[in-house]
Design an enzyme around this catalytic site. Structure first.
Site, PDB file in Angstrom:
ATOM      1  N   ASP A   1      -0.995   3.762  13.115  1.00  0.00           N
ATOM      2  CA  ASP A   1      -0.689   2.858  12.011  1.00  0.00           C
ATOM      3  C   ASP A   1      -1.835   1.863  11.861  1.00  0.00           C
ATOM      4  O   ASP A   1      -2.555   1.572  12.817  1.00  0.00           O
ATOM      5  CB  ASP A   1       0.611   2.120  12.348  1.00  0.00           C
TER       6      ASP A   1
ATOM      7  N   HIS B   1      -1.487  -1.215  11.525  1.00  0.00           N
ATOM      8  CA  HIS B   1      -1.096  -2.426  12.232  1.00  0.00           C
ATOM      9  C   HIS B   1      -0.837  -2.131  13.711  1.00  0.00           C
ATOM     10  O   HIS B   1      -0.388  -1.039  14.061  1.00  0.00           O
ATOM     11  CB  HIS B   1       0.169  -3.021  11.599  1.00  0.00           C
TER      12      HIS B   1
ATOM     13  N   GLY C   1       7.692  -7.781  10.750  1.00  0.00           N
ATOM     14  CA  GLY C   1       6.916  -6.784  10.028  1.00  0.00           C
ATOM     15  C   GLY C   1       7.719  -5.680   9.389  1.00  0.00           C
ATOM     16  O   GLY C   1       7.367  -4.497   9.502  1.00  0.00           O
TER      17      GLY C   1
ATOM     18  N   ARG D   1      -1.835  -0.231   0.029  1.00  0.00           N
ATOM     19  CA  ARG D   1      -1.636  -1.559  -0.559  1.00  0.00           C
ATOM     20  C   ARG D   1      -1.879  -2.686   0.428  1.00  0.00           C
ATOM     21  O   ARG D   1      -2.248  -3.800   0.030  1.00  0.00           O
ATOM     22  CB  ARG D   1      -0.211  -1.684  -1.121  1.00  0.00           C
TER      23      ARG D   1
ATOM     24  N   TYR E   1       2.207   2.036   2.295  1.00  0.00           N
ATOM     25  CA  TYR E   1       2.739   1.239   1.189  1.00  0.00           C
ATOM     26  C   TYR E   1       2.233   1.678  -0.183  1.00  0.00           C
ATOM     27  O   TYR E   1       2.618   1.110  -1.191  1.00  0.00           O
ATOM     28  CB  TYR E   1       2.449  -0.249   1.465  1.00  0.00           C
TER      29      TYR E   1
ATOM     30  N   HIS F   1       7.327  -2.824  15.054  1.00  0.00           N
ATOM     31  CA  HIS F   1       7.168  -4.274  15.230  1.00  0.00           C
ATOM     32  C   HIS F   1       8.422  -4.968  15.770  1.00  0.00           C
ATOM     33  O   HIS F   1       8.337  -6.100  16.247  1.00  0.00           O
ATOM     34  CB  HIS F   1       6.789  -4.939  13.899  1.00  0.00           C
TER      35      HIS F   1
ATOM     36  N   ASP G   1      -0.379   3.768   6.545  1.00  0.00           N
ATOM     37  CA  ASP G   1      -1.127   2.663   5.941  1.00  0.00           C
ATOM     38  C   ASP G   1      -2.561   2.618   6.436  1.00  0.00           C
ATOM     39  O   ASP G   1      -3.357   1.778   6.008  1.00  0.00           O
ATOM     40  CB  ASP G   1      -0.438   1.316   6.193  1.00  0.00           C
TER      41      ASP G   1
END
Length: 482
Positions: free
Chosen positions: A213, A215, A186, A308, A341, A178, A302
């Site tokens: 990822d 994200h 991020g 999380r 996470y 990020h 993630d």
């Protein structure tokens, strides 16, 4: 049990430094560098894995290396957050070597330390850089040193590939996708991925970046949005204000880079079978069209079930099949970490995927002598069950439309575009003295650290053994056992 497949001959470089797991974003912050130490501990305890790796000790990237992408003023700003241990080391080294030749990178750091020490009671906060102005991107002890380690390893992953020392290179402390040219975002401050790719582009004409990822890999996409030498391919959760809010299907690049950004936006709940079907359809066409010289893969965990922050529903085996699929193309491959996470699942995942790189399939329990054994909370199997009764909000027809649209975009490209390439690559391998003292202020269980160190020594893989001089910034600690 660890099973070796027929493709176990590829040379794998693995980068690690025990200091990386000691950095701490803050008690309530979801980003925990400890997960990297946990993954490393599993890899060590699955002894056959570690013995099959070429292991390198991560070094800190130099200021000039970071400035290959990042704004010099931004790098200077971050440098005020060097670890106390590093500050003491640089001061002592420079003050006791006045009659000798001091490396320029250390002199530059010494100048910055002197500059910041004059304002040590008032940290220079700059909202433009988005550092310390939100809970996402806090300042913490050793922030800059943490960034240097992450970047140094990813740059040296590129070096081992370019110099033929490895077919696959791994840096689980990297993947901070990020970070922008002069802005943190991020949980990311320095974009090690961009620095790695820039190094590869010294020799290679085309580099493919693949991001799994949860994200969107916005920082990497933005960096290469205007070029046709890097194709960025991101599979990510999108919609409902999910961070970072970018990565829509029609975001395809600009100028000569048009259609060289490929985005696969997903809704929550997707599981292994539809994800892998989509992944293979898209990446196979990308590889056929773009024909990269090297693949850099961000393996953020993630996207696993029970994360999380993320809401996808992949198993470790499903996540790992993405690596297996990219590996089968037989071109140089660099694997980097990223998000993740629920840290006990992150460490499981990256240990498993280290095995995949080596052609070894791990399917056994967490070793009872692992120093982080209790962190696995009673579930001591390497593979954990995904969530059941989770709605997959990605309808089959919607996924088919994504594939069709991506194919249409790729159809606009010439196959393996020709590039006029006149850049003559050069090396700037650093010769830094490494820190010898550990930062006592970093929060980590000392007993765990000592136990892992003793285990490494017993296995003959600690940094006190098998040190070999190589043409790389990172020291080689251990060579693959034949």
């Amino acid at each position: 049990m660890i099973q070796a497949d027929s493709d176990s001959s590829r040379r794998v470089a693995y980068f690690y430094n025990r200091l990386i797991g000691k950095f701490h974003y803050g008690k309530e912050h979801p980003m925990k560098p400890k997960r990297i130490a946990m993954a490393h501990s599993l890899i060590v305890n699955f002894g056959q894995l570690y013995r099959s790796l070429d292991v390198y000790l991560i070094r800190e990237a130099q200021l000039e290396e970071l400035q290959k992408f990042h704004d010099p003023e931004y790098v200077t700003y971050l440098s005020q957050y060097m670890s106390e241990n590093k500050v003491n080391f640089v001061k002592e080294y420079c003050s006791t070597n006045n009659d000798g030749v001091i490396p320029e990178n250390l002199l530059e750091e010494y100048r910055l330390i002197t500059k910041w020490s004059q304002n040590k009671n008032t940290k220079n906060l700059n909202s433009e850089y988005k550092v310390g102005d939100s809970a996402d991107n806090p300042t913490f002890s050793g922030l800059f040193s943490y960034c240097q380690f992450s970047a140094g390893a990813s740059i040296d992953c590129a070096h081992t590939i370019l110099t033929g020392q490895a077919d696959i290179a791994i840096n689980w402390s990297g993947g901070l996708h990020h970070a922008k040219k002069k802005e943190a975002a991020g949980f990311c401050y320095i974009n090690d991925i961009v620095l790695c790719i820039l190094e590869l582009l010294r020799i290679y004409v085309r580099v493919l970046y693949v991001d799994i990822d949860c994200h969107h890999g916005d920082g990497v996409e933005e960096a290469f949005y205007l070029t046709n030498r890097v194709m960025t391919l991101s599979f990510h959760q999108y919609g409902d204000d999910f961070f970072p809010g970018t990565g829509q299907l029609n975001s395809v690049g600009l100028g000569v880079g048009r259609y060289y950004a490929v985005n696969v936006p997903l809704k929550p709940g997707i599981s292994d079978e539809p994800y892998l079907d989509l992944f293979k359809k898209v990446t196979s066409r990308v590889m056929e069209t773009f024909r990269p010289d090297c693949v850099v893969m961000q393996c953020g965990a993630d996207s696993l079930s029970l994360d999380r922050l993320g809401a996808l529903n992949l198993s470790i085996k499903g996540h790992g099949q993405c690596i297996s699929y990219m590996k089968q193309f037989g071109i140089p491959l660099i694997l980097l970490g990223g998000g993740g996470y629920t840290i006990q699942n992150v460490s499981r995942c990256w240990a498993y995927e280290t095995g995949i790189c080596l052609g070894q399939t791990i399917d056994q329990s967490i070793p009872s002598n692992d120093v982080y054994y209790k962190n696995y909370g009673g579930d001591y199997h390497l593979h954990f069950p995904i969530q059941k009764n989770v709605e997959n909000k990605n309808k089959a027809e919607d996924l088919n439309k994504i594939v069709s649209q991506v194919y249409d975009h790729l159809h606009n490209l010439e196959n393996a575009p020709g590039i006029h390439f006149h850049d003559v690559p050069y090396s700037f391998y650093p010769n830094m003295e490494l820190e010898k003292d550990e930062d006592n202020k970093m929060k980590m269980d000392v007993k765990q650290e000592i136990s892992l160190f003793e285990l490494e020594k017993n296995l003959g893989i600690s940094d006190e053994a098998h040190e070999i001089s190589v043409n790389s910034g990172s020291r080689k600690l251990h060579s693959k056992e034949s």
